[in-house]
Enzyme design. Sequence first.
Site, PDB file in Angstrom:
ATOM      1  CD  GLU A 172      31.824  37.117  42.948  1.00 57.27           C
ATOM      2  OE1 GLU A 172      31.750  35.921  42.796  1.00 57.27           O
ATOM      3  OE2 GLU A 172      31.102  38.137  42.509  1.00 57.27           O
ATOM      4  NE  ARG A 180      32.897  29.686  40.653  1.00 61.42           N
ATOM      5  CZ  ARG A 180      32.079  30.244  39.691  1.00 61.42           C
ATOM      6  NH1 ARG A 180      32.310  29.865  38.350  1.00 61.42           N
ATOM      7  NH2 ARG A 180      31.149  31.036  40.017  1.00 61.42           N
ATOM      8  CB  THR A 233      32.659  30.408  44.649  1.00 57.53           C
ATOM      9  OG1 THR A 233      32.615  31.015  43.401  1.00 57.53           O
ATOM     10  CG2 THR A 233      31.882  28.897  44.859  1.00 57.53           C
ATOM     11  CE  LYS A 248      26.392  35.307  42.557  1.00 52.73           C
ATOM     12  NZ  LYS A 248      27.649  34.358  42.887  1.00 52.73           N
TER      13      LYS A 248
END
Length: 212
Positions: free
Chosen positions: A45, A49, A73, A133
């Site tokens: 992953e 960011r 994200t 998640k």
Amino acid sequence: MGDKTQVLISILKQQPVVPVLVIQDVATAVPLARALVAGGLKAIEITLRTPAALEAIRAVANEVDGAIPGAGTILNARQYQEAVDAGSQFIVSPGTTIELLDVARKSPVPLLPGAATASEVMSLREEGYQVLKFFPAEQAGGAAYLKSLSSPLAGMQFCPTGGITPANARDYLSLPNVICVGGSWVAPAALVEAGDWDGITRLAAEACLLAG
């Protein structure tokens, strides 16, 4: 939804730990991913960011044999589509919005949506999701909280992320409703900056042993 759920499960169940990466320099993406794959962690992953994130995903998708790049994200539909276009094979969000559910419904690439409460889990189950998640895991109640959801919300599976370390990973992985965990410790910034790819491969291999 069923086919995409099976795709997501097939990705996540390959390994006990999904590396959660914050890539500052796209030049490190390929050697970092190769090091993780060499240690047995194929699903990776890469979080959106940093400005380098999308190019990092693209580089890993195009240049690293065996890697299964995902994007984390993800906060909105634009990011979702950009990540898919870059080569992401799965999408991860810290929470869930109507906008994300809409774009995920139309996309062939599966979403791992974030949830932290029983109500959020129930709402996502009504949308057809079976794998979520659990974030932020430690701050939201930890392994004890997640264990308490296993009976009333039977059939739901989780990838806890947030505060997971080698010290507590097994607490989560021992739970019947945990498919894997997400963690950043397998690619510490100091090793990435030093280009210590062998060291990262060793950490990845050690993470794989947590399933035992």
